[in-house]
Design a protein around this motif. Structure first.
Motif, PDB file in Angstrom:
ATOM      1  N   GLU A   1      26.417  56.814  33.127  1.00 57.21           N
ATOM      2  CA  GLU A   1      26.434  55.777  34.149  1.00 57.21           C
ATOM      3  C   GLU A   1      27.792  55.066  34.117  1.00 57.21           C
ATOM      4  N   LEU A   2      28.584  55.274  35.146  1.00 61.89           N
ATOM      5  CA  LEU A   2      29.897  54.644  35.248  1.00 61.89           C
ATOM      6  C   LEU A   2      30.017  54.007  36.633  1.00 61.89           C
ATOM      7  N   SER A   3      30.391  52.740  36.656  1.00 58.07           N
ATOM      8  CA  SER A   3      30.509  52.060  37.936  1.00 58.07           C
ATOM      9  C   SER A   3      31.780  52.492  38.658  1.00 58.07           C
ATOM     10  N   ARG A   4      31.760  52.334  39.964  1.00 56.67           N
ATOM     11  CA  ARG A   4      32.916  52.706  40.773  1.00 56.67           C
ATOM     12  C   ARG A   4      34.142  51.869  40.400  1.00 56.67           C
ATOM     13  N   SER A   5      33.942  50.586  40.116  1.00 59.24           N
ATOM     14  CA  SER A   5      35.075  49.732  39.749  1.00 59.24           C
ATOM     15  C   SER A   5      35.695  50.185  38.434  1.00 59.24           C
ATOM     16  N   THR A   6      34.872  50.662  37.521  1.00 62.42           N
ATOM     17  CA  THR A   6      35.403  51.179  36.249  1.00 62.42           C
ATOM     18  C   THR A   6      36.222  52.439  36.478  1.00 62.42           C
ATOM     19  N   LEU A   7      35.703  53.345  37.295  1.00 63.87           N
ATOM     20  CA  LEU A   7      36.445  54.569  37.614  1.00 63.87           C
ATOM     21  C   LEU A   7      37.775  54.238  38.288  1.00 63.87           C
ATOM     22  N   CYS A   8      37.764  53.258  39.174  1.00 62.87           N
ATOM     23  CA  CYS A   8      38.983  52.859  39.866  1.00 62.87           C
ATOM     24  C   CYS A   8      40.007  52.330  38.873  1.00 62.87           C
ATOM     25  N   ARG A   9      39.566  51.473  37.970  1.00 64.14           N
ATOM     26  CA  ARG A   9      40.482  50.912  36.967  1.00 64.14           C
ATOM     27  C   ARG A   9      41.054  52.009  36.083  1.00 64.14           C
ATOM     28  N   TRP A  10      40.224  52.970  35.679  1.00 66.01           N
ATOM     29  CA  TRP A  10      40.719  54.058  34.826  1.00 66.01           C
ATOM     30  C   TRP A  10      41.699  54.953  35.570  1.00 66.01           C
ATOM     31  N   ALA A  11      41.481  55.173  36.871  1.00 63.46           N
ATOM     32  CA  ALA A  11      42.438  55.974  37.652  1.00 63.46           C
ATOM     33  C   ALA A  11      43.797  55.284  37.706  1.00 63.46           C
ATOM     34  N   LEU A  12      43.804  53.958  37.910  1.00 63.62           N
ATOM     35  CA  LEU A  12      45.062  53.207  37.920  1.00 63.62           C
ATOM     36  C   LEU A  12      45.755  53.283  36.567  1.00 63.62           C
ATOM     37  N   GLN A  13      44.985  53.183  35.484  1.00 62.81           N
ATOM     38  CA  GLN A  13      45.577  53.229  34.152  1.00 62.81           C
ATOM     39  C   GLN A  13      46.097  54.631  33.824  1.00 62.81           C
ATOM     40  N   THR A  14      45.423  55.659  34.315  1.00 61.08           N
ATOM     41  CA  THR A  14      45.919  57.026  34.136  1.00 61.08           C
ATOM     42  C   THR A  14      47.258  57.205  34.831  1.00 61.08           C
ATOM     43  N   ALA A  15      47.385  56.642  36.028  1.00 65.36           N
ATOM     44  CA  ALA A  15      48.661  56.705  36.740  1.00 65.36           C
ATOM     45  C   ALA A  15      49.755  55.988  35.951  1.00 65.36           C
ATOM     46  N   ASP A  16      49.424  54.847  35.361  1.00 67.86           N
ATOM     47  CA  ASP A  16      50.413  54.130  34.546  1.00 67.86           C
ATOM     48  C   ASP A  16      50.881  54.983  33.370  1.00 67.86           C
TER      49      ASP A  16
END
Length: 359
Positions: free
Chosen positions: A42-57
């Motif tokens: 169970e992963l929230s959409r906001s968590t996935l969004c934050r992790w995608a941004l951090q992966t880009a960083d």
């Protein structure tokens, strides 16, 4: 083991699955949310969004290196595509832009640049240190880049052909005549490509030899065709109305003749700009599925991740294995040479990750 995100929960496998899922497989985060839920996570959409941004960083240093390499190319293909971005101040979406820049055969990388509009200062800033050939469409925003003489314009015969093709049902005789000329120009390109297909160039000298042969073919066959085609266009423009479909097509080609014919100067140049048009297609698919970007920061992150994944795909690298290993190396204790993380360099060290793409 060290995690890619300091004090974060996700490992490199999960982060790479999110990046590849959203920016290569074009799955919006709400669909990825459902995919992970089916596997009991169970992963929230906001968590996935934050992790995608951090992966880009995390991957931004590699992205910056790719930009340097693309700018060092002798020729760059470029194009742009609109992307809606949510603006809370409006509150509604506004239209931003993603620009694609494809390096030459010595720098086989694709990078994207996010700008908040289509103003000419976007490509001007990106290309301010570039000197060479710029393969693009006839967008007036590039005119200032050519004015200094450091960058030379190479236009696209696919764009020109499209205009005559659209006119074929209204003015069939002149339109088909122009299409026949353009078809013969592309016939020369197919003959040159067959030479490469029979003996695919694998070394720097082999590439240069093929480019020399292609230039010779163009000088011997394409140049006379272009001279004949130009004479016919100059005559035909007085036989059609300027605002008719064929008249507009002729008005597109003739004033830009130097840019249309410059590809004959160098065998490393292409007859059209289809490469960059293909490379904006993933953005268009993602735009259709995602509907809009959440913020300007999301646009910058998308530029990074689209670029890393597009470069890997064009170098025939298996995407999940590549991003996974990048995140492991970057978060590891041993320092890693950034050049070793470029997709073509990485593939030499990981030949099992070779992937033949069907399209």
């Amino acid at each position: 083991p060290e995690k890619p995100i300091e004090k974060g929960l996700p490992g490199p496998g999960l982060l790479s699955a999110i990046a590849v899922g959203k920016y290569a497989d074009h799955l919006p985060l709400y669909r990825l949310e459902d995919v992970f839920a089916r596997h009991g996570v169970e992963l929230s959409r906001s968590t996935l969004c934050r992790w995608a941004l951090q992966t880009a960083d995390i991957l931004e240093p590699l992205y910056r290196l790719m930009i340097e390499r693309v700018r060092s190319s002798d020729a760059i293909h470029t194009d742009d595509t609109p992307v809606p971005v949510l603006d809370p101040a409006l509150p509604k979406t506004r239209t931003a832009r993603l620009w694609v820049y494809c390096g030459d055969w010595q720098n086989p990388y694709t990078v994207y640049d996010y700008t908040i509009s289509r103003r000419r200062d976007g490509p001007a800033e990106f290309l301010k240190e570039f000197g060479g050939y710029l393969q693009a469409d006839a967008f007036a925003g590039y005119d200032g880049i050519y004015a200094g003489g450091q960058v030379r314009q190479v236009l696209c015969w696919a764009h020109a052909r499209r205009k005559f093709f659209e006119a074929r049902t209204v003015q069939p005789e002149p339109a088909h005549r122009a299409l026949a000329y353009i078809g013969r120009l592309y016939g020369v390109e197919r003959a040159a490509q067959e030479l490469a297909d029979r003996a695919p160039p694998s070394t720097e000298q082999a590439w240069r030899d093929w480019h020399d042969r292609r230039r010779e073919l163009r000088q011997g066959q394409s140049r006379p065709l272009l001279t004949e085609f130009q004479a016919w266009l100059q005559e035909a423009q007085w036989q059609v109305l300027p605002k008719s479909p064929v008249g507009r097509a002729i008005g597109y080609v003739l004033p830009r003749w130097d840019g249309m014919t410059r590809y004959c100067e160098d065998g490393a140049l292409a007859i059209d700009n289809n490469l960059s048009e293909r490379m904006v297609r993933p953005v268009a698919i993602g735009r259709k599925n995602d509907l809009f970007l959440g913020s300007d920061n999301g646009g910058k992150a998308a530029a990074i991740l689209y670029g890393v994944l597009a470069s890997a795909k064009s170098n025939q690298v298996e995407l999940l294995a590549y991003v996974w290993d990048l995140l492991v190396q970057i978060s590891g204790d041993a320092p890693t040479d950034p050049t070793d993380m470029l997709p073509d360099h990485w593939l030499r060290a990981h030949p099992a990750a070779l992937r033949r793409w069907s399209r």
